[in-house]
Scaffold this motif. Structure first.
Motif, PDB file in Angstrom:
ATOM      1  N   LEU A  59       0.832  -1.243  -0.055  1.00  0.00           N
ATOM      2  CA  LEU A  59       0.002   0.042  -0.082  1.00  0.00           C
ATOM      3  C   LEU A  59       1.087   1.017  -0.014  1.00  0.00           C
ATOM      4  O   LEU A  59       0.560   2.136  -0.712  1.00  0.00           O
ATOM      5  N   PHE A  60       1.980   1.098   0.888  1.00  0.00           N
ATOM      6  CA  PHE A  60       3.080   2.316   0.975  1.00  0.00           C
ATOM      7  C   PHE A  60       3.835   2.422  -0.248  1.00  0.00           C
ATOM      8  O   PHE A  60       4.258   3.587  -0.365  1.00  0.00           O
ATOM      9  N   SER A  89       2.806   5.431  -3.041  1.00  0.00           N
ATOM     10  CA  SER A  89       1.903   6.301  -2.274  1.00  0.00           C
ATOM     11  C   SER A  89       2.167   7.515  -2.460  1.00  0.00           C
ATOM     12  O   SER A  89       1.616   8.495  -2.295  1.00  0.00           O
ATOM     13  N   THR A 121       1.770  10.591   0.025  1.00  0.00           N
ATOM     14  CA  THR A 121       0.489  10.959   0.259  1.00  0.00           C
ATOM     15  C   THR A 121      -0.117  10.295   1.601  1.00  0.00           C
ATOM     16  O   THR A 121      -1.492  10.700   2.086  1.00  0.00           O
ATOM     17  N   LEU A 122       0.323   9.273   2.061  1.00  0.00           N
ATOM     18  CA  LEU A 122      -0.073   8.591   3.108  1.00  0.00           C
ATOM     19  C   LEU A 122       0.801   8.539   4.145  1.00  0.00           C
ATOM     20  O   LEU A 122       0.332   8.296   5.556  1.00  0.00           O
ATOM     21  N   LEU A 138      -9.388   4.868  -3.654  1.00  0.00           N
ATOM     22  CA  LEU A 138      -8.134   5.341  -3.105  1.00  0.00           C
ATOM     23  C   LEU A 138      -8.443   6.342  -2.335  1.00  0.00           C
ATOM     24  O   LEU A 138      -7.857   6.665  -1.295  1.00  0.00           O
ATOM     25  N   LYS A 181      -7.056   7.313   1.524  1.00  0.00           N
ATOM     26  CA  LYS A 181      -6.534   8.522   1.814  1.00  0.00           C
ATOM     27  C   LYS A 181      -7.313   9.199   2.948  1.00  0.00           C
ATOM     28  O   LYS A 181      -6.411   9.729   3.967  1.00  0.00           O
TER      29      LYS A 181
END
Length: 353
Positions: A90-91, A94, A97-98, A334, A338
């Motif tokens: 997931l990261f 990214s 942004t996370l 998404l 976020k």
């Protein structure tokens, strides 16, 4: 296998989903990142695969399971896991942004017994890319295949002081045993000749190979030197290997028709190529042509069954293309992720989504 180019960092490569020159054999950053230490928007510290799973080296493990990190004591990682969502993936990609990526645990691979690098030139862009496709279809276990069009080859030659022809060029590198390498070299030479490529001289000494790859890694600076005082805009796409020759040729024609300075370079072994667009940011007309070209390039890749970005992410410039690639439901999902992790939109607001 991570191979940062220019001024790239490892956590930066993870954040943008980058790959580098070794990706054709060893994979992109995504499968090679085993754990990330992330500072979340609220200040909490997250280890995406769990805390403490950051071994320096795994004694006795098979190929691909040695790991680099700064930790000193930790257990051997499992070869597979199904414990919850894949937070590491997931990261990766990214784009900040996370959360902030502050440490990465990477899979390492054993150094090969023997390595050989060569440069081959071709009469056309299509011939060079077609050679790439045939090398892969012949199952030659090539480690790196990098493409430079004639503009990029000429720029790199001048910038790095290497004597290279102003022609479509492939840099190829083979890894293996001494015996296996000889067979791979013979296969590669035959395929290069079938595509009217130049005869090959193989570099096996580390110093000579290093010079060749330093030339490739400095491609960004070589491109900027084509128009001193101008700015650079790098964009990339990735398409299925079978569609790569057509897409590269169409893109080359688009650049020529548009009158842009955009040398082409890419990790064509995995279908990924870049256009390094050099332009005068004070010229509104040229800036608009750059924007229009990048949108056409992204849509050309999508139409070929590819992606609008093979590495380096969406940023600001490809947000419209992300919607076209993922669809509204994908984009909404998404956005919900976020919002869950960054409800106050503190992390890179406006990027990607």
């Amino acid at each position: 296998p991570a191979d940062p180019g220019a001024d790239a960092s490892l956590c930066g490569m993870a954040a943008t989903g980058a790959s580098g020159t070794n990706a054709v054999r060893y994979g992109t950053m995504r499968p090679n990142v085993l754990n990330l230490r992330v500072v979340l928007p609220d200040g909490r510290l997250l280890h995406t695969a769990g805390p403490g799973r950051q071994p320096r080296w795994v004694p006795g493990a098979g190929p691909g399971w040695m790991v680099a990190t700064s930790a000193t004591h930790s257990p051997t990682p499992c070869r597979k896991r199904a414990a919850g969502y894949d937070l590491t993936s997931l990261f990766v990609g990214s784009e900040g942004t996370l959360g902030f990526l502050t440490q990465a645990t990477l899979r390492l691979h054993p150094l090969p017994e023997a390595t050989a690098t060569t440069i081959a030139t071709f009469p056309s862009v299509r011939a060079a890319v077609a050679c790439t496709v045939q090398v892969l279809q012949a199952a030659v276990p090539v480690a790196r295949i990098e493409f430079l069009d004639e503009v990029m080859a000429s720029a790199c030659s001048r910038y790095s002081g290497l004597e290279m022809l102003e022609a479509a060029t492939l840099l190829l590198e083979l890894h293996g045993s001494q015996h296996g390498l000889a067979e791979q070299q013979q296969q590669t030479e035959e395929i290069v000749r079938l595509n009217d490529g130049s005869s090959l001289a193989w570099a096996e000494e580390p110093e000579e190979r290093g010079r060749l790859w330093a030339m490739r890694h400095n491609a960004w600076y070589a491109a900027l030197a084509l128009r001193p005082g101008c700015q650079g805009y790098s964009t990339d796409v990735c398409v299925p290997i079978s569609r790569l020759p057509d897409v590269v040729v169409e893109t080359k024609k688009d650049l020529q028709d548009t009158g842009l300075t955009g040398p082409m370079v890419g990790h064509v072994g995995d279908g990924n190529f870049h256009c390094l667009l050099i332009f005068n940011a004070q010229d509104p007309d040229e800036s608009q042509r750059i924007h229009d070209f990048t949108q056409r390039l992204g849509r050309r890749a999508l139409a070929a069954g590819g992606t609008c970005t093979g590495e380096h992410g969406v940023g600001l410039g490809k947000r419209a293309l992300l919607l076209e690639e993922l669809g509204q439901e994908g984009l909404d999902t998404l956005r919900r992720i976020k919002a869950a992790l960054d409800p106050h939109n503190l992390m890179n607001p406006g990027k990607v989504l």
